[in-house]
Design a protein around this motif. Sequence first.
Motif, PDB file in Angstrom:
ATOM      1  N   UNK A  42       0.624 -55.754 -58.307  1.00  0.00           N
ATOM      2  CA  UNK A  42       1.857 -56.516 -58.073  1.00  0.00           C
ATOM      3  C   UNK A  42       2.119 -57.495 -59.217  1.00  0.00           C
ATOM      4  N   UNK A  43       1.068 -58.140 -59.671  1.00  0.00           N
ATOM      5  CA  UNK A  43       1.206 -59.081 -60.782  1.00  0.00           C
ATOM      6  C   UNK A  43       1.625 -58.342 -62.056  1.00  0.00           C
ATOM      7  N   UNK A  44       1.035 -57.178 -62.278  1.00  0.00           N
ATOM      8  CA  UNK A  44       1.382 -56.375 -63.451  1.00  0.00           C
ATOM      9  C   UNK A  44       2.847 -55.950 -63.388  1.00  0.00           C
ATOM     10  N   UNK A  45       3.322 -55.556 -62.197  1.00  0.00           N
ATOM     11  CA  UNK A  45       4.724 -55.151 -62.042  1.00  0.00           C
ATOM     12  C   UNK A  45       5.673 -56.326 -62.287  1.00  0.00           C
ATOM     13  N   UNK A  46       5.315 -57.519 -61.778  1.00  0.00           N
ATOM     14  CA  UNK A  46       6.161 -58.703 -62.006  1.00  0.00           C
ATOM     15  C   UNK A  46       6.254 -59.036 -63.487  1.00  0.00           C
ATOM     16  N   UNK A  47       5.104 -58.999 -64.169  1.00  0.00           N
ATOM     17  CA  UNK A  47       5.097 -59.301 -65.606  1.00  0.00           C
ATOM     18  C   UNK A  47       5.859 -58.233 -66.393  1.00  0.00           C
ATOM     19  N   UNK A  88       5.502 -47.682 -64.046  1.00  0.00           N
ATOM     20  CA  UNK A  88       4.068 -47.719 -63.745  1.00  0.00           C
ATOM     21  C   UNK A  88       3.282 -47.995 -65.016  1.00  0.00           C
ATOM     22  N   UNK A  89       2.074 -48.507 -64.806  1.00  0.00           N
ATOM     23  CA  UNK A  89       1.223 -48.808 -65.952  1.00  0.00           C
ATOM     24  C   UNK A  89       0.236 -47.678 -66.174  1.00  0.00           C
ATOM     25  N   UNK A  90      -0.070 -47.442 -67.405  1.00  0.00           N
ATOM     26  CA  UNK A  90      -1.048 -46.427 -67.778  1.00  0.00           C
ATOM     27  C   UNK A  90      -2.323 -47.160 -68.182  1.00  0.00           C
TER      28      UNK A  90
END
Length: 101
Positions: A42-47, A88-90
């Motif tokens: 969630x933090x990664x998506x917000x950033x 999405x993050x890789x």
Amino acid sequence: MMKLILSILLATSIGISCSKKTEPIIPNPAINTAKPPIADDEKTDRKAEEAQLFCKKNNFNKDFCILIDMSLHSGLNRFFVYDFNQKKSHSEVFGWSWVWK
């Protein structure tokens, strides 16, 4: 004669130290065996949303961004390539080998 006595004492002390019975190793319950922390999605998506707004505003690359979570220990996976198109993050891209392909 002195050398003989010293040799006998040395051999005896080595024999005694080698014949010591070792105790079995018992796991210590006080040792933390919990898994290390991992990145918060969630933090990664917000950033990533913040980064995407910044990229649009400043006319930067709108396909992906590089995020590094400095709150995680340096020995953990904290390097992410976030794809704005797929949202999405890789995180499997770790290290610099992907740059040279």
